[in-house]
Write a protein that holds these residues in place. Structure first.
Motif, PDB file in Angstrom:
ATOM      1  N   LYS A  17      40.869 -16.624  -7.018  1.00 43.60           N
ATOM      2  CA  LYS A  17      39.896 -16.910  -5.901  1.00 43.60           C
ATOM      3  C   LYS A  17      38.504 -17.233  -6.332  1.00 43.60           C
ATOM      4  N   ASN A  18      38.140 -16.161  -7.177  1.00 45.85           N
ATOM      5  CA  ASN A  18      36.791 -16.194  -7.999  1.00 45.85           C
ATOM      6  C   ASN A  18      36.474 -17.144  -8.596  1.00 45.85           C
ATOM      7  N   LEU A  19      37.442 -17.578  -9.696  1.00 44.98           N
ATOM      8  CA  LEU A  19      37.275 -18.614 -10.244  1.00 44.98           C
ATOM      9  C   LEU A  19      36.957 -20.009  -9.599  1.00 44.98           C
ATOM     10  N   ALA A  20      37.726 -20.106  -8.607  1.00 40.81           N
ATOM     11  CA  ALA A  20      37.513 -21.380  -7.585  1.00 40.81           C
ATOM     12  C   ALA A  20      36.169 -21.295  -6.861  1.00 40.81           C
ATOM     13  N   LEU A  21      35.571 -20.233  -6.671  1.00 38.63           N
ATOM     14  CA  LEU A  21      34.214 -20.000  -5.974  1.00 38.63           C
ATOM     15  C   LEU A  21      33.345 -20.349  -6.768  1.00 38.63           C
ATOM     16  N   ILE A  22      33.331 -19.578  -8.168  1.00 40.48           N
ATOM     17  CA  ILE A  22      32.567 -19.957  -9.043  1.00 40.48           C
ATOM     18  C   ILE A  22      32.342 -21.637  -9.467  1.00 40.48           C
ATOM     19  N   GLY A  23      33.499 -22.149  -9.568  1.00 40.68           N
ATOM     20  CA  GLY A  23      33.198 -23.609  -9.566  1.00 40.68           C
ATOM     21  C   GLY A  23      32.884 -24.357  -8.261  1.00 40.68           C
ATOM     22  N   GLU A  24      33.215 -23.791  -7.345  1.00 43.61           N
ATOM     23  CA  GLU A  24      32.653 -24.536  -6.200  1.00 43.61           C
ATOM     24  C   GLU A  24      31.153 -24.324  -5.877  1.00 43.61           C
ATOM     25  N   LYS A  25      30.813 -23.175  -5.931  1.00 45.24           N
ATOM     26  CA  LYS A  25      29.342 -22.737  -5.925  1.00 45.24           C
ATOM     27  C   LYS A  25      28.392 -23.391  -6.964  1.00 45.24           C
ATOM     28  N   ALA A  26      28.976 -23.673  -8.405  1.00 45.07           N
ATOM     29  CA  ALA A  26      28.143 -24.137  -9.250  1.00 45.07           C
ATOM     30  C   ALA A  26      27.990 -25.640  -8.969  1.00 45.07           C
ATOM     31  N   ALA A  27      29.165 -26.120  -8.457  1.00 47.71           N
ATOM     32  CA  ALA A  27      29.203 -27.675  -8.296  1.00 47.71           C
ATOM     33  C   ALA A  27      28.585 -28.059  -6.965  1.00 47.71           C
ATOM     34  N   THR A  28      28.454 -27.162  -6.151  1.00 47.67           N
ATOM     35  CA  THR A  28      28.073 -27.776  -4.581  1.00 47.67           C
ATOM     36  C   THR A  28      26.675 -27.052  -4.190  1.00 47.67           C
ATOM     37  N   ARG A  29      26.548 -25.706  -4.842  1.00 46.21           N
ATOM     38  CA  ARG A  29      25.254 -25.225  -4.334  1.00 46.21           C
ATOM     39  C   ARG A  29      24.264 -25.109  -5.564  1.00 46.21           C
ATOM     40  N   TYR A  30      24.420 -24.639  -6.706  1.00 42.53           N
ATOM     41  CA  TYR A  30      23.464 -24.330  -7.520  1.00 42.53           C
ATOM     42  C   TYR A  30      23.151 -25.561  -8.576  1.00 42.53           C
ATOM     43  N   PHE A  31      24.231 -26.140  -9.268  1.00 46.82           N
ATOM     44  CA  PHE A  31      23.860 -27.209 -10.331  1.00 46.82           C
ATOM     45  C   PHE A  31      23.269 -28.285  -9.718  1.00 46.82           C
ATOM     46  N   PRO A  32      23.449 -28.847  -8.270  1.00 51.16           N
ATOM     47  CA  PRO A  32      22.835 -30.150  -7.800  1.00 51.16           C
ATOM     48  C   PRO A  32      21.267 -29.726  -7.828  1.00 51.16           C
ATOM     49  N   VAL A  33      21.029 -28.416  -7.509  1.00 53.15           N
ATOM     50  CA  VAL A  33      19.817 -28.315  -7.463  1.00 53.15           C
ATOM     51  C   VAL A  33      18.799 -28.464  -8.708  1.00 53.15           C
ATOM     52  N   TYR A  34      19.222 -27.963  -9.741  1.00 51.51           N
ATOM     53  CA  TYR A  34      18.665 -28.260 -11.127  1.00 51.51           C
ATOM     54  C   TYR A  34      18.781 -29.648 -11.507  1.00 51.51           C
ATOM     55  N   GLU A  35      19.899 -30.201 -11.271  1.00 51.18           N
ATOM     56  CA  GLU A  35      19.893 -31.841 -11.467  1.00 51.18           C
ATOM     57  C   GLU A  35      18.657 -32.699 -10.814  1.00 51.18           C
ATOM     58  N   LYS A  36      18.640 -32.187  -9.576  1.00 53.61           N
ATOM     59  CA  LYS A  36      17.791 -32.999  -8.807  1.00 53.61           C
ATOM     60  C   LYS A  36      16.167 -32.650  -9.245  1.00 53.61           C
ATOM     61  N   ILE A  37      16.006 -31.420  -9.708  1.00 54.88           N
ATOM     62  CA  ILE A  37      14.429 -31.083 -10.208  1.00 54.88           C
ATOM     63  C   ILE A  37      14.224 -32.054 -11.323  1.00 54.88           C
ATOM     64  N   LEU A  38      15.352 -31.965 -12.240  1.00 51.13           N
ATOM     65  CA  LEU A  38      15.112 -32.813 -13.511  1.00 51.13           C
ATOM     66  C   LEU A  38      14.936 -34.222 -13.163  1.00 51.13           C
ATOM     67  N   LYS A  39      15.628 -34.758 -12.184  1.00 53.59           N
ATOM     68  CA  LYS A  39      15.599 -36.090 -11.930  1.00 53.59           C
ATOM     69  C   LYS A  39      14.261 -36.531 -11.136  1.00 53.59           C
ATOM     70  N   ASP A  40      13.857 -35.795 -10.331  1.00 55.50           N
ATOM     71  CA  ASP A  40      12.684 -35.893  -9.685  1.00 55.50           C
ATOM     72  C   ASP A  40      11.221 -36.169 -10.551  1.00 55.50           C
ATOM     73  N   HIS A  41      11.212 -35.045 -11.384  1.00 56.58           N
ATOM     74  CA  HIS A  41      10.045 -34.855 -12.189  1.00 56.58           C
ATOM     75  C   HIS A  41      10.086 -35.562 -13.629  1.00 56.58           C
ATOM     76  N   LYS A  42      11.391 -35.617 -13.996  1.00 52.51           N
ATOM     77  CA  LYS A  42      11.729 -36.587 -15.326  1.00 52.51           C
ATOM     78  C   LYS A  42      10.990 -35.690 -16.409  1.00 52.51           C
ATOM     79  N   ASP A  43      10.793 -34.598 -16.447  1.00 47.82           N
ATOM     80  CA  ASP A  43      10.231 -33.876 -17.513  1.00 47.82           C
ATOM     81  C   ASP A  43      11.640 -33.380 -18.360  1.00 47.82           C
ATOM     82  N   ASP A  44      11.218 -32.576 -19.497  1.00 47.52           N
ATOM     83  CA  ASP A  44      12.466 -32.371 -20.274  1.00 47.52           C
ATOM     84  C   ASP A  44      12.902 -30.621 -19.618  1.00 47.52           C
ATOM     85  N   PHE A  45      11.868 -30.031 -18.990  1.00 49.63           N
ATOM     86  CA  PHE A  45      12.225 -28.712 -18.442  1.00 49.63           C
ATOM     87  C   PHE A  45      11.946 -28.531 -17.197  1.00 49.63           C
ATOM     88  N   LEU A  46      12.233 -27.212 -16.533  1.00 48.78           N
ATOM     89  CA  LEU A  46      12.325 -27.268 -15.265  1.00 48.78           C
ATOM     90  C   LEU A  46      10.915 -27.046 -14.754  1.00 48.78           C
TER      91      LEU A  46
END
Ligand SMILES: N[C@@H](CCC(=O)N[C@@H](CS)C(=O)NCC(=O)O)C(=O)O
Length: 223
Positions: free
Chosen positions: A119-148
């Motif tokens: 169950k935890n493995l599924a939760l890790i995948g779900e939270k990473a893909a839907t809650r956390y990684f989209p945030v960092y992807e968007k930050i990089l997309k918005d400011h176009k810099d190399d770092f956060l």
């Protein structure tokens, strides 16, 4: 010249791994004293070296520091990985805490029963893909810099690359939808100090397994 920091912990990842990770890009060499037995831990307790009777403990600049978060922010501040002003620090703190929430799911993984692990493995995948990684992807997309933050490497980037690689060990395809994070991973992994840390033989520790959990349970008289 100041002495090398000395890290007191098990010979495993746990809460100390992020500290090892942060010292890497800071280019700081460090020594490690591994807790090998219950007696070793008791000796540290008797010495009064562990403020709250817990590790990680890091000897640095004449202090015996405990509390992971305090140790990390001291290292980040000292080695110029904590932004140039209060606002940058605030963003770094937010990004770091987000990553640490995700990493907490992984840190407890091997303490769970096989059923709970599934169950935890599924939760890790779900939270990473839907809650956390989209945030960092968007930050990089918005400011176009190399770092956060602030277009230079900070603690937030180091925490994120550690998380990406750790989640990938559990869910290898996790970055398939995150093109900017793929590029971020390649970019940050190729920074000389980080590249060195990623090579075999470095002080980076292997993934936690049941054996490591049983060992720490013995030391802390758990269960
Ligand atoms: N808030 C502390 C928690 C430290 C912690 O729980 N350490 C564990 C090992 S990973 C420990 O020493 N446990 C023994 C105990 O709590 O008695 C931190 O973030 O450093």
């Amino acid at each position: 010249m100041s002495e090398k920091p000395k890290l007191h912990y098990f010979n495993g990842r746990g809460r100390m791994e992020s500290i090892r990770w942060l010292l890497a890009p800071a280019g700081v060499e460090f020594e490690e004293e591994f807790l090998e037995s219950r007696e070793w831990y008791e000796m540290l307790l008797q010495d009064g070296a562990l403020l709250f009777q817990q590790v990680p403990m890091v000897e640095i600049d004449g202090m015996k520091m405990v509390q992971t978060r305090a140790i990390l922010s001291y290292i980040a501040g000292k080695y110029n990985l904590y932004g140039k002003d209060l606002k940058e620090r605030a963003w770094i703190d937010m990004y770091v805490e987000g990553v640490r929430d995700l990493m907490d799911l992984i840190r407890v993984h091997h303490k769970l029963s096989p059923q709970e692990q599934q169950k935890n493995l599924a939760l890790i995948g779900e939270k990473a893909a839907t809650r956390y990684f989209p945030v960092y992807e968007k930050i990089l997309k918005d400011h176009k810099d190399d770092f956060l933050v602030g277009n230079q490497l900070t603690w937030a980037d180091v925490q994120l690359i550690e998380a990406i690689l750790t989640v990938e060990e559990k869910v290898p395809t996790i970055l398939s939808e995150f093109l900017l994070l793929q590029a971020f991973k390649a970019r940050v992994s190729s920074i000389a100090t980080i590249k060195k840390f990623l090579q075999p033989g470095s002080q980076r520790k292997p993934p936690t397994d049941e054996k490591a959990v049983a060992f720490t349970n013995r030391i802390f008289n758990r269960r």
